[in-house]
Design a protein around this motif. Structure first.
Motif, PDB file in Angstrom:
ATOM      1  N   CYS A   1       0.827  -1.200   0.000  1.00  0.00           N
ATOM      2  CA  CYS A   1       0.000   0.000   0.000  1.00  0.00           C
ATOM      3  C   CYS A   1       0.861   1.248   0.000  1.00  0.00           C
ATOM      4  CB  CYS A   1      -0.962  -0.006   1.186  1.00  0.00           C
ATOM      5  SG  CYS A   1      -0.289   0.581   2.732  1.00  0.00           S
ATOM      6  N   LEU A   2       0.254   2.315  -0.428  1.00  0.00           N
ATOM      7  CA  LEU A   2       0.847   3.645  -0.365  1.00  0.00           C
ATOM      8  C   LEU A   2       0.031   4.397   0.694  1.00  0.00           C
ATOM      9  CD1 LEU A   2       2.806   5.764  -1.480  1.00  0.00           C
ATOM     10  CD2 LEU A   2       1.105   6.265  -3.245  1.00  0.00           C
ATOM     11  N   PRO A   3       0.532   4.474   1.922  1.00  0.00           N
ATOM     12  CA  PRO A   3      -0.276   5.016   3.019  1.00  0.00           C
ATOM     13  C   PRO A   3      -0.911   6.376   2.735  1.00  0.00           C
ATOM     14  CG  PRO A   3       1.698   4.011   3.896  1.00  0.00           C
ATOM     15  CD  PRO A   3       1.842   4.026   2.386  1.00  0.00           C
ATOM     16  N   SER A   4      -0.187   7.283   2.107  1.00  0.00           N
ATOM     17  CA  SER A   4      -0.743   8.622   1.867  1.00  0.00           C
ATOM     18  C   SER A   4      -1.960   8.564   0.935  1.00  0.00           C
ATOM     19  CB  SER A   4       0.326   9.547   1.278  1.00  0.00           C
ATOM     20  OG  SER A   4       0.779   9.045   0.031  1.00  0.00           O
ATOM     21  N   ARG A   5      -2.030   7.554   0.101  1.00  0.00           N
ATOM     22  CA  ARG A   5      -3.159   7.390  -0.810  1.00  0.00           C
ATOM     23  C   ARG A   5      -4.205   6.446  -0.229  1.00  0.00           C
ATOM     24  NH1 ARG A   5      -1.611   3.785  -5.472  1.00  0.00           N
ATOM     25  NH2 ARG A   5      -1.947   2.280  -3.821  1.00  0.00           N
ATOM     26  N   ASP A   6      -3.745   5.316   0.310  1.00  0.00           N
ATOM     27  CA  ASP A   6      -4.661   4.239   0.670  1.00  0.00           C
ATOM     28  C   ASP A   6      -5.339   4.420   2.025  1.00  0.00           C
ATOM     29  OD1 ASP A   6      -3.959   3.113  -1.740  1.00  0.00           O
ATOM     30  OD2 ASP A   6      -2.471   1.770  -0.874  1.00  0.00           O
ATOM     31  N   PHE A   7      -4.654   4.959   3.022  1.00  0.00           N
ATOM     32  CA  PHE A   7      -5.267   5.085   4.341  1.00  0.00           C
ATOM     33  C   PHE A   7      -6.507   5.983   4.321  1.00  0.00           C
ATOM     34  CE2 PHE A   7      -1.494   3.762   7.260  1.00  0.00           C
ATOM     35  CZ  PHE A   7      -1.427   2.549   6.600  1.00  0.00           C
ATOM     36  N   PRO A   8      -6.462   7.160   3.671  1.00  0.00           N
ATOM     37  CA  PRO A   8      -7.691   7.967   3.610  1.00  0.00           C
ATOM     38  C   PRO A   8      -8.846   7.229   2.921  1.00  0.00           C
ATOM     39  CG  PRO A   8      -5.806   9.316   3.034  1.00  0.00           C
ATOM     40  CD  PRO A   8      -5.323   7.882   3.106  1.00  0.00           C
ATOM     41  N   MET A   9      -8.534   6.461   1.875  1.00  0.00           N
ATOM     42  CA  MET A   9      -9.572   5.696   1.193  1.00  0.00           C
ATOM     43  C   MET A   9     -10.160   4.644   2.129  1.00  0.00           C
ATOM     44  SD  MET A   9      -9.253   3.045  -1.996  1.00  0.00           S
ATOM     45  CE  MET A   9      -8.199   1.994  -1.009  1.00  0.00           C
ATOM     46  N   LEU A  10      -9.299   3.932   2.883  1.00  0.00           N
ATOM     47  CA  LEU A  10      -9.765   2.906   3.814  1.00  0.00           C
ATOM     48  C   LEU A  10     -10.595   3.517   4.941  1.00  0.00           C
ATOM     49  CD1 LEU A  10      -6.521   0.746   3.934  1.00  0.00           C
ATOM     50  CD2 LEU A  10      -8.672   0.173   2.773  1.00  0.00           C
ATOM     51  N   VAL A  11     -10.186   4.670   5.432  1.00  0.00           N
ATOM     52  CA  VAL A  11     -10.961   5.357   6.472  1.00  0.00           C
ATOM     53  C   VAL A  11     -12.341   5.723   5.933  1.00  0.00           C
ATOM     54  CG1 VAL A  11     -11.129   7.495   7.827  1.00  0.00           C
ATOM     55  CG2 VAL A  11      -8.977   6.203   7.781  1.00  0.00           C
TER      56      VAL A  11
END
Length: 156
Positions: free
Chosen positions: A99-109
């Motif tokens: 994953c790319l945290p800066s991209r994926d974490f907001p999407m997962l949230v």
């Protein structure tokens, strides 16, 4: 190895089909469900050579196999190189989800807040920081969920 509890868990999370590999050939079952083609994407989550081979042969010719399960250092995979070449597609591993945290974490949230990703169902129990060492052996036992470690930080 097929686990009834994990199959039920998969259905709860949206799986439309499961195949009991103790009772039927998983590769044949997947081919039957896909009109003989095989799956577009097969995720191997156990990390064993025999299940990776099943994943390899269960995918469509242009399909993708993703190795998520972590093999032990001594494990080896033996596949006919002509099959690897002739079947095309993609064979890859996914280290910690790629994953790319800066991209994926907001999407997962956002998915969680919209009720489309029920993260609480992935947690089987909470383990305090003082019990972390005792919890390590628990991680090797088969469980359809995951464990979360929590603790308190006291200011001083």
């Amino acid at each position: 190895m097929f686990s009834l509890s994990k199959a039920e868990y998969a259905r709860e999370f949206g799986a439309t089909h499961t195949i009991n590999s103790r009772a039927a050939d998983a590769v044949e079952g997947i081919r039957e469900l896909t009109g003989g083609f095989g799956a577009d994407v097969v995720v191997e989550a156990i990390g064993r050579p025999e299940t990776y081979k099943q994943a390899f042969f269960a995918r469509d010719l242009a399909g993708t196999v993703v190795l998520v399960g972590v093999p032990t250092p001594e494990m080896e995979l033996h596949l006919p190189l002509q099959e690897v070449f002739g079947r095309g597609g993609t064979l890859k591993s996914s280290w910690y989800g790629d994953c790319l945290p800066s991209r994926d974490f907001p999407m997962l949230v956002d998915l969680h807040l919209d009720g489309r990703l029920p993260l609480e169902k992935f947690v089987s129990e909470t383990i305090g920081l003082g019990d972390v060492e005792a919890a390590f052996p628990l991680s090797i036992h088969s469980h359809p969920g995951s464990r979360r470690v929590s603790g308190e930080v006291n200011g001083g």
